[in-house]
Design a protein around this motif. Structure first.
Motif, short mmCIF file in Angstrom:
data_model
loop_
_atom_site.label_atom_id
_atom_site.label_comp_id
_atom_site.label_asym_id
_atom_site.label_seq_id
_atom_site.Cartn_x
_atom_site.Cartn_y
_atom_site.Cartn_z
N LEU A 10 0.84 -1.20 0.00
CA LEU A 10 0.00 0.00 0.00
C LEU A 10 0.87 1.25 0.00
O LEU A 10 0.67 2.17 -0.79
N CYS A 11 1.88 1.26 0.86
CA CYS A 11 2.76 2.43 0.93
C CYS A 11 3.50 2.63 -0.38
O CYS A 11 3.60 3.75 -0.88
N ALA A 12 4.00 1.55 -0.94
CA ALA A 12 4.76 1.66 -2.18
C ALA A 12 3.88 2.23 -3.29
O ALA A 12 4.32 3.04 -4.09
N LEU A 13 2.61 1.84 -3.31
CA LEU A 13 1.72 2.31 -4.37
C LEU A 13 1.24 3.74 -4.11
O LEU A 13 1.00 4.49 -5.04
N LEU A 14 1.10 4.10 -2.85
CA LEU A 14 0.59 5.43 -2.52
C LEU A 14 1.66 6.51 -2.59
O LEU A 14 1.35 7.66 -2.88
N ALA A 15 2.91 6.14 -2.34
CA ALA A 15 3.97 7.14 -2.29
C ALA A 15 3.99 8.06 -3.50
O ALA A 15 4.02 9.27 -3.35
N PRO A 16 3.94 7.50 -4.73
CA PRO A 16 3.99 8.40 -5.89
C PRO A 16 2.77 9.33 -5.94
O PRO A 16 2.88 10.45 -6.43
N LEU A 17 1.63 8.88 -5.44
CA LEU A 17 0.42 9.72 -5.48
C LEU A 17 0.55 10.91 -4.55
O LEU A 17 0.09 12.00 -4.84
N ALA A 18 1.19 10.68 -3.39
CA ALA A 18 1.26 11.71 -2.37
C ALA A 18 2.10 12.90 -2.83
O ALA A 18 1.81 14.03 -2.48
N VAL A 19 3.13 12.66 -3.61
CA VAL A 19 4.03 13.75 -4.00
C VAL A 19 3.62 14.40 -5.31
O VAL A 19 4.19 15.39 -5.71
N GLN A 20 2.61 13.86 -5.98
CA GLN A 20 2.24 14.35 -7.30
C GLN A 20 0.93 15.11 -7.25
O GLN A 20 -0.01 14.65 -6.65
N ALA A 21 0.84 16.27 -7.89
CA ALA A 21 -0.46 16.86 -8.11
C ALA A 21 -1.13 15.95 -9.13
O ALA A 21 -0.50 15.50 -10.08
N GLU A 22 -2.42 15.62 -8.93
CA GLU A 22 -3.05 14.65 -9.81
C GLU A 22 -3.15 15.16 -11.24
O GLU A 22 -3.85 16.13 -11.51
N PRO A 23 -2.45 14.51 -12.15
CA PRO A 23 -2.54 14.91 -13.55
C PRO A 23 -3.77 14.30 -14.21
O PRO A 23 -4.36 13.37 -13.67
N GLN A 24 -4.16 14.79 -15.36
CA GLN A 24 -5.30 14.23 -16.09
C GLN A 24 -5.03 12.82 -16.55
O GLN A 24 -5.87 11.97 -16.48
N VAL A 25 -3.82 12.59 -17.03
CA VAL A 25 -3.42 11.27 -17.48
C VAL A 25 -2.18 10.89 -16.68
O VAL A 25 -1.29 11.72 -16.51
N PRO A 26 -2.16 9.66 -16.14
CA PRO A 26 -0.97 9.26 -15.36
C PRO A 26 0.29 9.38 -16.22
O PRO A 26 0.24 9.10 -17.42
N ASP A 27 1.39 9.80 -15.61
CA ASP A 27 2.63 9.91 -16.39
C ASP A 27 3.16 8.52 -16.72
O ASP A 27 2.63 7.51 -16.24
N ALA A 28 4.21 8.48 -17.53
CA ALA A 28 4.69 7.20 -18.06
C ALA A 28 5.07 6.23 -16.94
O ALA A 28 4.78 5.04 -17.01
N GLU A 29 5.68 6.78 -15.89
CA GLU A 29 6.11 5.93 -14.79
C GLU A 29 4.89 5.31 -14.09
O GLU A 29 4.86 4.11 -13.80
N ARG A 30 3.87 6.14 -13.85
CA ARG A 30 2.64 5.65 -13.21
C ARG A 30 1.93 4.64 -14.13
O ARG A 30 1.38 3.66 -13.66
N GLN A 31 1.96 4.89 -15.43
CA GLN A 31 1.34 3.94 -16.36
C GLN A 31 2.01 2.58 -16.25
O GLN A 31 1.33 1.55 -16.27
N ALA A 32 3.33 2.58 -16.10
CA ALA A 32 4.05 1.31 -15.95
C ALA A 32 3.64 0.62 -14.65
O ALA A 32 3.42 -0.59 -14.62
N GLU A 33 3.46 1.43 -13.58
CA GLU A 33 3.02 0.85 -12.30
C GLU A 33 1.61 0.27 -12.43
O GLU A 33 1.30 -0.79 -11.88
N LEU A 34 0.75 1.00 -13.14
CA LEU A 34 -0.63 0.54 -13.29
C LEU A 34 -0.69 -0.74 -14.12
O LEU A 34 -1.51 -1.62 -13.87
N GLU A 35 0.20 -0.82 -15.11
CA GLU A 35 0.23 -2.03 -15.91
C GLU A 35 0.65 -3.23 -15.06
O GLU A 35 0.08 -4.31 -15.16
N THR A 36 1.64 -3.00 -14.18
CA THR A 36 2.06 -4.06 -13.26
C THR A 36 0.90 -4.44 -12.34
O THR A 36 0.63 -5.62 -12.12
N LEU A 37 0.19 -3.42 -11.83
CA LEU A 37 -0.98 -3.67 -10.97
C LEU A 37 -2.00 -4.53 -11.72
O LEU A 37 -2.51 -5.52 -11.19
N LEU A 38 -2.26 -4.17 -12.98
CA LEU A 38 -3.29 -4.87 -13.76
C LEU A 38 -2.95 -6.35 -13.93
O LEU A 38 -3.78 -7.21 -13.68
N TYR A 39 -1.71 -6.63 -14.35
CA TYR A 39 -1.39 -8.03 -14.65
C TYR A 39 -1.04 -8.83 -13.41
O TYR A 39 -1.22 -10.04 -13.39
#
Ligand code: HEC
Length: 116
Positions: A10-39
């Motif tokens: 939970l902490c590992a996944l939340l850390a990037p969210l806490a430091v980022q102003a929420e963008p409209q589209v997740p940045d490339a790094e977050r997209q890679a994390e989300l892809e890992t989450l998905l699979y």
């Protein structure tokens, strides 16, 4: 921030969210994390290639029966009364929307009868 029973994951996944102003589209790094989450995380129930397991298969043909709004809502809130959990403690609305779009257009499983 209120974290019920925080885990390392939970902490590992939340850390990037806490430091980022929420963008409209997740940045490339977050997209890679989300892809890992998905699979991996979604894949633990829906199968690593989304072919189904405890949860049903998630082919693009089926995912396109939903609007992107309905699909992201389902991902954020889960399906009450079933094993499908809501993910809003871990992902933002933009993240859920990106996952929904990914499920509709960009996963290895296009349909259950034929070209996947
Ligand atoms: C603990 C197991 C589990 C996990 C983890 C899980 N799901 Fe599910 N999911 C289910 C089950 C079970 C259902 C079927 C619920 C029902 O009976 O309608 C489901 C249903 C769904 C559906 C609707 C499928 C359809 O055919 O209409 C979608 C979309 C979905 N899940 C996406 C996801 C995504 C995206 C993730 C990760 C962010 C995820 N799930 C993680 C168990 C899980």
């Amino acid at each position: 921030m209120h974290l019920p029973a925080p885990t390392l994951l939970l902490c590992a996944l939340l850390a990037p969210l806490a430091v980022q102003a929420e963008p409209q589209v997740p940045d490339a790094e977050r997209q890679a994390e989300l892809e890992t989450l998905l699979y991996q995380d979604c894949g633990s129930c829906h199968g690593m290639t989304l072919r189904g397991g405890l949860g049903p298969a998630l082919p693009q043909s089926r995912m396109n029966h939903y609007t992107v709004e309905a699909l992201s809502h389902l991902i954020l809130h889960g399906i009450p009364g079933t094993a499908m959990p809501g993910w809003k403690a871990l992902i933002s609305e933009e993240d859920a929307r990106w996952l929904a779009d990914h499920l509709q257009n960009d996963t290895p499983l296009e349909s259950l009868n034929g070209q996947d």
